[in-house]
Design a protein around this motif. Structure first.
Motif, PDB file in Angstrom:
ATOM      1  N   LYS A  84     -25.676  -4.346  71.759  1.00  0.00           N
ATOM      2  CA  LYS A  84     -25.552  -5.937  71.230  1.00  0.00           C
ATOM      3  C   LYS A  84     -24.414  -6.808  71.963  1.00  0.00           C
ATOM      4  CE  LYS A  84     -26.353  -4.061  66.844  1.00  0.00           C
ATOM      5  NZ  LYS A  84     -25.877  -4.117  65.413  1.00  0.00           N
ATOM      6  N   GLN A  85     -23.415  -6.013  72.081  1.00  0.00           N
ATOM      7  CA  GLN A  85     -22.333  -6.653  72.917  1.00  0.00           C
ATOM      8  C   GLN A  85     -22.778  -7.112  74.478  1.00  0.00           C
ATOM      9  OE1 GLN A  85     -19.433  -8.073  71.316  1.00  0.00           O
ATOM     10  NE2 GLN A  85     -19.455  -9.077  73.371  1.00  0.00           N
ATOM     11  N   LEU A 125     -29.993  -7.446  67.514  1.00  0.00           N
ATOM     12  CA  LEU A 125     -29.055  -7.725  66.493  1.00  0.00           C
ATOM     13  C   LEU A 125     -29.242  -6.968  65.103  1.00  0.00           C
ATOM     14  CD1 LEU A 125     -28.745 -11.701  67.153  1.00  0.00           C
ATOM     15  CD2 LEU A 125     -27.417  -9.662  67.973  1.00  0.00           C
ATOM     16  N   TYR A 182     -33.535  -9.945  72.106  1.00  0.00           N
ATOM     17  CA  TYR A 182     -32.250  -9.974  71.797  1.00  0.00           C
ATOM     18  C   TYR A 182     -32.130 -10.004  70.172  1.00  0.00           C
ATOM     19  CZ  TYR A 182     -27.469 -11.987  71.110  1.00  0.00           C
ATOM     20  OH  TYR A 182     -26.100 -12.033  70.767  1.00  0.00           O
ATOM     21  N   THR A 235     -25.009  -9.732  74.711  1.00  0.00           N
ATOM     22  CA  THR A 235     -24.353 -11.083  74.176  1.00  0.00           C
ATOM     23  C   THR A 235     -23.632 -11.639  75.319  1.00  0.00           C
ATOM     24  OG1 THR A 235     -24.379 -10.432  71.824  1.00  0.00           O
ATOM     25  CG2 THR A 235     -22.767 -12.107  72.599  1.00  0.00           C
ATOM     26  N   ASP A 236     -22.837 -10.497  76.186  1.00  0.00           N
ATOM     27  CA  ASP A 236     -21.934 -10.870  77.104  1.00  0.00           C
ATOM     28  C   ASP A 236     -22.940 -11.566  78.290  1.00  0.00           C
ATOM     29  OD1 ASP A 236     -19.626 -10.124  75.856  1.00  0.00           O
ATOM     30  OD2 ASP A 236     -19.695  -8.233  77.079  1.00  0.00           O
ATOM     31  N   HIS A 283     -30.723 -13.229  81.734  1.00  0.00           N
ATOM     32  CA  HIS A 283     -30.027 -12.900  80.438  1.00  0.00           C
ATOM     33  C   HIS A 283     -31.181 -12.531  79.444  1.00  0.00           C
ATOM     34  CE1 HIS A 283     -30.963 -16.830  78.847  1.00  0.00           C
ATOM     35  NE2 HIS A 283     -30.721 -17.277  80.052  1.00  0.00           N
ATOM     36  N   LYS A 324     -25.670 -13.111  77.808  1.00  0.00           N
ATOM     37  CA  LYS A 324     -26.172 -14.306  77.516  1.00  0.00           C
ATOM     38  C   LYS A 324     -25.177 -15.440  77.570  1.00  0.00           C
ATOM     39  CE  LYS A 324     -30.127 -13.361  74.781  1.00  0.00           C
ATOM     40  NZ  LYS A 324     -30.891 -14.229  75.558  1.00  0.00           N
ATOM     41  N   ASN A 325     -23.831 -15.057  77.568  1.00  0.00           N
ATOM     42  CA  ASN A 325     -22.538 -16.068  77.587  1.00  0.00           C
ATOM     43  C   ASN A 325     -22.123 -16.082  78.869  1.00  0.00           C
ATOM     44  OD1 ASN A 325     -22.778 -16.653  74.880  1.00  0.00           O
ATOM     45  ND2 ASN A 325     -21.807 -14.892  74.453  1.00  0.00           N
TER      46      ASN A 325
END
Length: 100
Positions: A28-29, A97, A93, A32-33, A49, A35-36
């Protein structure tokens, strides 16, 4: 319940033209990274991403072997792997989650 310690995953860019294979112990992290824009420099540069495929492993050694195997594969084989798991090539994604 089986606890998965490590994950191998495949990401794609918006039009799914570029694929990236990765390994993480925190799916998950890590996604998320990505995606950011905090993922690898390669994924950031090519805007990769979108989570297309992932598989969990109980042993990190098995995950490392799978990642190395996939990285050696032809693109067609990677696309078939994705298609079997995710026929519409949609972003998974939000599915992850909900994982524990």
């Amino acid at each position: 319940m089986i606890h998965e310690y490590a994950y191998v995953y495949l990401l794609g860019n918006f039009n799914r033209k570029v694929l990236y294979t990765g390994l993480t112990t925190g799916l998950k992290q890590r996604i998320t990274d990505h995606k950011n824009g905090i993922g690898s420099s390669f994924t950031h540069k090519y805007n990769i991403h979108i989570l297309l495929w992932y598989k969990g492993f109980q042993r990190i050694e098995d995950a490392i072997l799978k990642e190395k195997q996939i990285k050696r594969w032809r693109r067609e084989w990677k696309e078939n792997l994705i298609r079997d798991f995710n026929p519409d090539f949609r972003d998974l994604y939000f599915d992850i989650l909900e994982l524990h």
